[in-house]
Scaffold this motif. Sequence first.
Motif, PDB file in Angstrom:
ATOM      1  N   HIS A  42       0.755  -6.286   4.639  1.00 55.16           N
ATOM      2  CA  HIS A  42       1.066  -5.044   5.349  1.00 55.16           C
ATOM      3  C   HIS A  42       1.468  -5.415   6.774  1.00 55.16           C
ATOM      4  N   HIS A  80       1.778   3.365   4.833  1.00 52.35           N
ATOM      5  CA  HIS A  80       0.370   3.756   4.738  1.00 52.35           C
ATOM      6  C   HIS A  80      -0.134   4.137   6.113  1.00 52.35           C
ATOM      7  N   GLU A  90       4.669  -1.881   3.835  1.00 51.79           N
ATOM      8  CA  GLU A  90       4.703  -3.065   2.991  1.00 51.79           C
ATOM      9  C   GLU A  90       5.929  -2.979   2.100  1.00 51.79           C
ATOM     10  N   HIS A 100      -1.683  -1.348  -6.351  1.00 51.69           N
ATOM     11  CA  HIS A 100      -2.895  -2.073  -5.980  1.00 51.69           C
ATOM     12  C   HIS A 100      -3.840  -1.179  -5.194  1.00 51.69           C
ATOM     13  N   HIS A 102      -6.309  -0.619  -1.922  1.00 55.09           N
ATOM     14  CA  HIS A 102      -6.433  -1.060  -0.542  1.00 55.09           C
ATOM     15  C   HIS A 102      -7.873  -0.894  -0.121  1.00 55.09           C
ATOM     16  N   GLU A 113      -5.840  -6.185   0.050  1.00 57.83           N
ATOM     17  CA  GLU A 113      -5.323  -5.641  -1.197  1.00 57.83           C
ATOM     18  C   GLU A 113      -5.998  -6.313  -2.366  1.00 57.83           C
TER      19      GLU A 113
END
Length: 154
Positions: A42, A80, A90, A100, A102, A113
């Motif tokens: 990220h 995010h 990302e 995925h 977080h 992740e």
Amino acid sequence: MKDEKLLPAARETLERYLKVKGMRRTPERFALLERVFSTGEHFYVDVLCEAMELEGYHVSRSTVYATMQLFLDAGLVRRHQFGNQPAQYERSLPGVSKSHLHLVCTVCGRVREVRDSNLTAGLCDRKYPGFKAYSCALYVYGECGRCQRRNQKQ
Ligand SMILES: [Zn+2]
Ligand SMILES: [Zn+2]
């Protein structure tokens, strides 16, 4: 998909998107795409700007923000926002990037992740009437290992 195949696929997606939208293929857009796809981590827009600067590539912050918006629309990044921190981005490829979890530390803000395919597969395959789902994101809030250790010492 292997890491080295991601960038060519992303370039193709961007080419197609720009063509459909009638937008210009500027070198900045492709330089930023390359940078974004060079990491699976990220990142913040500020850090991306610094990295571009270090490579001797001067792009204004407003260009970077506008390009991130374009990548978002093209499905090439995900955005995010954790709590009141600045937005993080990302890389993403439509139909390729795996969902995925977080793990978000509420003390220091670090994001880790983890893949939990049993959980995400079930969730991402769910159908919701009248809604077309493209991807899903899951956040688990808590305290990271480093912060727990620091708290124990005090
Ligand atoms: Zn932490
Ligand atoms: Zn992520």
